[in-house]
Write an enzyme that holds these catalytic residues in place. Structure first.
Site, PDB file in Angstrom:
ATOM      1  N   SER A 119     -31.786 -30.322  47.067  1.00  0.00           N
ATOM      2  CA  SER A 119     -32.896 -31.270  47.099  1.00  0.00           C
ATOM      3  C   SER A 119     -32.374 -32.713  47.224  1.00  0.00           C
ATOM      4  CB  SER A 119     -33.760 -31.090  45.848  1.00  0.00           C
ATOM      5  OG  SER A 119     -34.943 -31.836  45.929  1.00  0.00           O
ATOM      6  N   LEU A 120     -32.742 -33.585  46.311  1.00  0.00           N
ATOM      7  CA  LEU A 120     -32.299 -34.978  46.367  1.00  0.00           C
ATOM      8  C   LEU A 120     -30.787 -35.087  46.253  1.00  0.00           C
ATOM      9  CD1 LEU A 120     -33.129 -37.987  46.470  1.00  0.00           C
ATOM     10  CD2 LEU A 120     -33.295 -37.921  43.975  1.00  0.00           C
TER      11      LEU A 120
END
Length: 699
Positions: A351-352
């Site tokens: 993800s991030l």
């Protein structure tokens, strides 16, 4: 011989055993009794506290044996520190505590376990303390030796253990203690089973991990402290990822393991959420947070706001510093603990976390220290051809007379790109030259918008004094990116929003010739229903529409429902083509004008229908052939970001997930930690760099 003597001889012959009254008789009984007793085999356990509950977990067989050897080594055993769990934890024998090596974690209690009792609320067995286990063992030895059972032992907390026989031993927990007069209640609760030795309790004990480490992978988490639907930390999720990899090595790299070509891949977590939220920002947020829907607001502050933190100059600097420094620290510590390690290093982000790693990788320098001089730098061919000095730029603009002004102010080419109209005015530059200079550097920024995607998704000027400072003009914050102490071989992105962030920053496409300065490989792995994941390849080849690479199932072939869906699709296309061909032929024959003779019209229709039908068949054949030609003869070019190989890889959804995409959307974003298909792709690509391949290629 008298009859009495003869009868006595018969008795002696029929019963050769010695008389019970003889001394040798007692010796024989003691020998038989003592020989039936065997000391218990200890096994080492450690205690994990999960949801305020203690869970005793056994060490693997190799670690337990190492701890037992250190325990029996002599007087200095209490000062011994024994590495366990593949070197990720250290056990201090004297303290009986287990400490994490590479990350922060509360220490766990360690016990040398021999006796166990069944817990209150579940069927899991709990070990007694070492001191009380020794009391139980001594009592058991006497009971076996003297054949005297039904012995009662009182534990330190006034609980009663009764040894009925070797097969039946129970633990009684009194319901009430002594009253105010000192009398003790004899009422007892439900008896609990007592077992001697770890071999008599239902527990899984693993064999241990290979000592040889072939490759090191750092794993960076995404938003929030929890990484899956069970609200587990990055450490726990990476533990699952590692366990899956060990199982897949045994099933898919069996030949290489038997030939001792490979050992294992070590996965180590990198946590940046805790350092970020330890800066005091949570207290500031709490003061401005509304009191309504408290739990939802707390969840938002703890997770979703991490995305906004990364777009803040202050907190973005904290995040990239934490990630890079943690990876450098762990790498240095890993080499200290594994001095014989000669493998490579890769990085993975979820993800991030994948975006953080992407930005860090794009702002690395090669070993020479000059990115623009190396093949595959962030600059495009046009930008590299325009790598001129400040004097040359001013000469092109016919502003050479201002060279001395900039030299006096110590303004070089990169500093001039940062100057505003007011800055130039304060240096005494007239309006006309100011407009020329500003227009020149503005045009350069717009022309390089594609060639520096990884440099924070915008045109980037690298300062000669400090190559880590970035001038970013289209949305990305300007931060100082730390240098990594190693060159990653492969970058794996799981459920990554990199493509979306690059687009939002103003980047429309990526230069096909671009590649990371220090990393050779890049794999964008995602689930088809992941709401956070975005593709990368359309930014490299925007003029071509093509599907991502389908990740094979770890057991081979496609999932059955996908094969069935493709078969039905092909069948419907064939029916559609045949039906359209028939209708087309009928319409043409219907709209054709009448002929004088019926026979002539029939022959004419036949002669015309034959080439039409043959042309229809050829068209159908042509429609069926191109996919084969695309796969075999015309490979898709996706640039050098992954060394010329494909970048986007999509997982196969499970049959139950195909019923409702929205229902499994959130789960799809968190599925990578336990996905055998994902782990197998990671292992396959890592070991291919070492010349080791799967036992059987997956299709």
């Amino acid at each position: 011989m008298s009859s009495g003597e003869s009868h006595q001889e018969q008795l002696s012959q029929s019963d050769p055993s010695p008389s019970p009254n003889s001394c040798s008789s007692f010796e024989l009984i003691d020998m038989d009794a003592s020989s039936s007793y065997e000391p218990v085999s200890p096994h080492w356990f450690y205690c994990k506290v999960l949801d305020s509950k203690e869970l005793w977990i056994p060490f693997n067989s190799e670690d337990s044996q190492q701890l037992e050897d250190a325990y029996g080594s002599g007087k200095d055993c209490n000062e011994r520190i024994v590495p366990t769990d593949g070197g990720r934890y250290d056990v201090h024998l004297g303290e009986r505590m287990r400490y994490a090596v590479y990350w922060d974690e509360l220490p766990s209690e360690v016990r040398r376990c021999t006796w166990f009792y069944k817990g209150d609320k579940d069927n899991k067995y709990v070990p007694y303390s070492e001191s009380f286990s020794q009391v139980l063992e001594d009592t058991y030895m006497l009971a076996v030796t003297l054949d005297e059972w039904k012995k009662k032992i009182e534990s330190p907390n006034r609980e009663i253990i009764v040894l009925h026989n070797p097969k039946l031993m129970v633990h009684y927990q009194p319901i009430a203690g002594s009253d105010e007069w000192g009398s003790t209640s004899t009422e007892q609760g439900r008896p609990r089973s007592v077992k001697r030795g770890v071999e008599n309790i239902p527990v899984d004990i693993h064999c241990g991990e290979p000592l040889q480490i072939d490759h090191l992978v750092f794993v960076v988490h995404g938003i929030g402290p929890a990484c899956d639907l069970r609200f587990r930390s990055i450490v726990q999720c990476v533990n699952d990822f590692r366990s899956v990899s060990l199982n897949l090595l045994q099933t898919h790299f069996k030949k290489a393991q038997e030939n001792e070509q490979i050992g294992r891949v070590e996965f180590l977590p990198v946590n940046w959420h805790s350092p970020l939220h330890s800066t005091g920002v949570d207290i500031d947020l709490q003061r401005i947070t509304l009191p309504s829907i408290n739990r939802l607001r707390h969840f938002t502050n703890d997770t979703i706001l991490d995305v906004f933190f990364y777009n803040s100059p202050t907190y973005c600097q904290t995040i990239v510093d934490t990630v890079a420094s943690e990876m450098n620290r762990i790498y240095t510590l890993f080499l200290q603990r594994n001095p014989d390690f000669k493998g490579g290093v890769s990085i993975a982000g979820h993800s991030l976390g994948s975006l953080i790693l992407f930005d860090i990788l794009t702002n690395q320098k090669n070993s020479i220290g000059d990115i623009d001089s190396e093949k595959g730098s962030l600059s495009s061919a046009e930008d590299r051809g325009d790598a001129s000095t400040l004097e040359e730029d001013l000469k092109k603009l016919q502003l050479s007379e201002f060279v001395t002004v900039f030299e006096k102010e110590k303004v070089d080419r990169e500093a001039l790109a940062l100057c505003t109209d007011r800055d130039l005015q304060e240096m005494g530059i007239p309006l006309g030259p100011r407009k020329k200079i500003l227009n020149h550097f503005s045009a350069r920024k717009n022309s390089v918008s594609i060639n520096r995607p990884a440099m924070s998704a915008s045109e980037v000027n690298i300062s000669k004094e400090n190559g880590d400072y970035l001038d970013v003009g289209i949305g990305q914050v300007s931060v100082k990116y730390p240098r990594l102490n190693y060159k990653p071989e492969i970058f794996f992105a799981f459920g990554s929003p990199i493509g979306m962030f690059l687009t939002v920053r103003g980047l429309r496409r990526i230069d096909p010739n671009y590649k990371f300065p220090t990393c050779k490989g890049f794999f964008n792995i995602y689930h088809p229903f992941d709401p956070v994941a975005y593709r990368i390849e359309p930014m490299v080849a925007p003029g071509i529409e093509f599907e991502p690479m389908l990740i094979p199932h770890h057991k081979g072939r496609k999932r059955m429902h996908l094969e069935l869906r493709e078969g039905l699709t092909r069948m419907s296309m064939d029916l559609k083509n045949n039906l359209l061909g028939s209708l087309r032929m009928a319409w043409k024959s219907f709209t054709r004008g009448p002929y004088p003779a019926l026979q002539a019209s029939e022959t004419a229709e036949e002669t015309e229908a034959e080439p039409e039908s043959s042309s229809e068949k050829s068209n159908e054949a042509n429609t069926e052939e191109p996919p084969v030609e695309v796969k075999e003869e015309a490979p898709i070019s996706v640039g050098m970001l992954n060394g010329g190989q494909r970048i986007d890889y999509v997982l196969q959804e499970k049959p139950i997930e195909s019923f409702n995409e929205y229902l499994f959307a959130l789960q799809s974003h968190l599925c990578y930690w336990e996905s055998e298909d994902t782990v197998l792709l990671v292992l396959k690509e890592i070991y291919q760099t070492q010349g080791v391949f799967l036992d059987q290629p997956l299709q």
